[in-house]
Enzyme design. Sequence first.
Site, PDB file in Angstrom:
ATOM      1  CG  ASP A 138       5.787 -19.870  60.452  1.00  0.00           C
ATOM      2  OD1 ASP A 138       5.853 -20.006  61.691  1.00  0.00           O
ATOM      3  OD2 ASP A 138       6.793 -19.790  59.727  1.00  0.00           O
ATOM      4  CD  GLU A 168      -1.990 -24.887  62.714  1.00  0.00           C
ATOM      5  OE1 GLU A 168      -2.878 -25.725  62.901  1.00  0.00           O
ATOM      6  OE2 GLU A 168      -0.840 -25.019  63.163  1.00  0.00           O
ATOM      7  CE1 TYR A 169       1.704 -15.571  66.646  1.00  0.00           C
ATOM      8  CE2 TYR A 169       2.045 -14.457  64.538  1.00  0.00           C
ATOM      9  CZ  TYR A 169       2.027 -14.429  65.926  1.00  0.00           C
ATOM     10  OH  TYR A 169       2.316 -13.264  66.585  1.00  0.00           O
ATOM     11  CG  ASP A 170       0.884 -15.872  59.085  1.00  0.00           C
ATOM     12  OD1 ASP A 170       1.459 -15.239  59.993  1.00  0.00           O
ATOM     13  OD2 ASP A 170       1.474 -16.332  58.098  1.00  0.00           O
ATOM     14  CB  SER A 172       7.829  -8.680  61.349  1.00  0.00           C
ATOM     15  OG  SER A 172       8.299  -9.219  62.554  1.00  0.00           O
ATOM     16  CG  LEU A 173       9.572  -8.712  55.689  1.00  0.00           C
ATOM     17  CD1 LEU A 173      10.101  -9.801  54.773  1.00  0.00           C
ATOM     18  CD2 LEU A 173       9.729  -7.347  55.037  1.00  0.00           C
ATOM     19  CD  GLU A 219      16.163 -10.882  49.853  1.00  0.00           C
ATOM     20  OE1 GLU A 219      16.386 -10.964  51.074  1.00  0.00           O
ATOM     21  OE2 GLU A 219      16.637  -9.982  49.122  1.00  0.00           O
ATOM     22  CE  LYS A 256       8.736 -14.645  55.497  1.00  0.00           C
ATOM     23  NZ  LYS A 256       9.089 -15.646  56.532  1.00  0.00           N
ATOM     24  CG  ASP A 297      11.050 -21.669  58.259  1.00  0.00           C
ATOM     25  OD1 ASP A 297      10.936 -20.754  59.095  1.00  0.00           O
ATOM     26  OD2 ASP A 297      10.413 -22.737  58.316  1.00  0.00           O
ATOM     27  CE1 TYR A 337      17.067  -9.406  56.714  1.00  0.00           C
ATOM     28  CE2 TYR A 337      17.162 -11.794  56.948  1.00  0.00           C
ATOM     29  CZ  TYR A 337      16.874 -10.541  57.471  1.00  0.00           C
ATOM     30  OH  TYR A 337      16.388 -10.422  58.747  1.00  0.00           O
ATOM     31  CE  LYS A 349      14.551  -7.684  51.514  1.00  0.00           C
ATOM     32  NZ  LYS A 349      15.941  -7.925  51.967  1.00  0.00           N
ATOM     33  CE  LYS A 362       4.851 -17.011  55.260  1.00  0.00           C
ATOM     34  NZ  LYS A 362       4.199 -16.602  56.521  1.00  0.00           N
ATOM     35  CB  CYS A 412     -22.972 -51.530  56.173  1.00  0.00           C
ATOM     36  SG  CYS A 412     -22.422 -50.908  54.568  1.00  0.00           S
ATOM     37  CB  CYS A 467     -25.563 -53.227  52.314  1.00  0.00           C
ATOM     38  SG  CYS A 467     -24.397 -53.978  53.488  1.00  0.00           S
ATOM     39  CB  CYS A 492     -19.669 -53.485  55.582  1.00  0.00           C
ATOM     40  SG  CYS A 492     -21.104 -54.278  54.834  1.00  0.00           S
ATOM     41  CB  CYS A 527     -21.992 -54.464  50.874  1.00  0.00           C
ATOM     42  SG  CYS A 527     -21.685 -52.710  51.148  1.00  0.00           S
TER      43      CYS A 527
END
Length: 669
Positions: A32, A34-36, A81-82, A114, A116, A118, A225, A288, A312, A406, A409, A424, A430
Amino acid sequence: MSTILAKMRQLINQLKAHNHAYYVLDNPTISDNEYDQLRQQLINLEQQNPTFIQADSPINQVGDKPLPFFSQVHHQIPMLSLGNIFNLEDLQNFFRRVNERLSEQYKNPDYEVELKLDGLAVSLIYQHGVLTQAVTRGDGQTGEDITQNVKTIRNLPLVLDDTSIERLEIRGEVLMPKAGFAKLNQQAEQNGEKTFANPRNAAAGSLRQLDPNIAKNRPLAFYAYSVVQGLPNEISTQFDALMWLNHLGFTLSDIKLVNTANELQDYYLSVIDKRPNLPFEIDGIVVKVNDLDLQRQLGFLSREPRWATAYKFPAETVMTRLNAIEWQVGRTGQLTPVGKLEPVNVGGVTVSNVTLHNIGEIERLDIRVGDMVSVHRAGDVIPKVTRVWTDERPNKTEPVTLPNNCPVCNSPVILPDGEALARCTGGLYCPAQQQEALIHFVSRKAMDIDGLGERWLIIFHELGLIHNVADIYDLHKQRDELVKIEKLGEKSVENMLTAIENSKQTTLPKFIYALGIRGVGESTALNLAKQFGDLDNLMRANLDELQKTPDVGEITADAIVEFFKAKHNLAVIERLIKAGITWQKLSNETLGNQPLDGQSWVITGTLTSMGRDEAKAKLQALGAKVSGSVSAKTTTLLAGEKAGSKLAKAESLGINIVNEAEFLVMLNG
């Protein structure tokens, strides 16, 4: 401008594909958060370039088209939607916008808050108290009729005590509790079936089955809700509406009344703390305006109400750019690639570095410098890259390769066939590995320098008194500096220097083991000493010669060759020999024809005359191989007091068993 339009089209197509995967297929391909992020990118472009807004932009749409194989139902009142907020500043701005639209006497209203949940949003229709229809959100205007599946949900009242209301429309969330989700996936694994990615997926997939028996056997729950139609006139607040629903038999999430942004922020933070212990998944809280008349005054935007928003939780998966990859060397010589990110807030923490684990993981992800990546962090888990956005990859990027030397070193780096971790080879020299090498070198099974423990080694190293193991034998030159160290008096220093001097008389197996070559333990060090007779022969040995040694395979042989190839290691060994470390030349009797050559022994129980390590060393000196477990290849079991399962297994296999007294007689003979 063509670049802006192209970016808009790219984002629109991505959002459409993700909408379809999420709302129609119940199989989201990104989180969600990433979508946002993608959606916000498109919003920003549209706000900055209003003349370029596309007719098919999904910004003002909700969900996606309903599934074709369910009956389609038009919502009398759209299921919107919200909007989203993400921090205290956003919350204060939301409160400010609400106040700006209210007359003076109604400013600073109460808010109902309240959890949220999922899950899958569903609208329920009751006719005279009887559930007659259940509809998904769909595209906000039209949803799918899933009535028969919803009727199987155990906590959902199918008939209400109050039958006076002609039409009652209730909205809520169908979800799958965490415990039920875990059990469902466990059963799927046992049956060889596909598992669900998350509880939301499982709930949505359960409701979108043509056979209601599938939903019936899934652990689903409904949480109400809101009431959008049929609420009694005497109820004037959101809070009281939910209490009324609870009285009718509907389950509610945690709800609370607040008045100020700070009060709400405190509640928000408390929910984050208790989130892991909740029986279901949540991704924030919903805020709300409590007064229903004020809700009507405030009205709606095109896709969301002005009187409510979703606060969120800090994003657990976000997108950012990988600016560089650096290779870090750990205390054991392991090379770990670390991604340098454009700093981003993930799960409430600013993340700028992320481990990429090893070269195999880099190749699996096909990650390159300059890529946009998704970074995930849940709770206290170390951030990790979960996805590379190759469609946003810059031109002329190059695949990442393992360094040959490395970065600390410059010693050779090896990655044995079949292993994931590169290392290494400059173990003695090292700087990244020096403390680990020092601690191993002085240990009892190695050079056995009593009084020079891990604590003092670390202190001496941090003070710059020693850098590598050869410096230990120069500590007598810094006696005046040592006695000045807190809690290290003259007597302790004297004892320590004496122990260092005494350690110079050792054995070749102990010295080989003390070098800390990867894969060379006590037993292998003894076998190498027996095979090659002296250190020079071992240092000159090639892969084929090394693999003729018992217990030395290709990987260990490769590590030995690379260790002695590193000039820094050879320089340290030369200093150790010049410092006076010596050992008796192994006799012909030691090199072969020993009494226990070819035998495999196991030690179990408690020995009273010596420790098990000492007994192991005596057996190895007689040519035996000492193993940790009993098998058909075991020659003899040495059983001390309170011997347990190993003794029982040896008896069942008919293996020769000797007690401690018999073992001592053998040693004396």
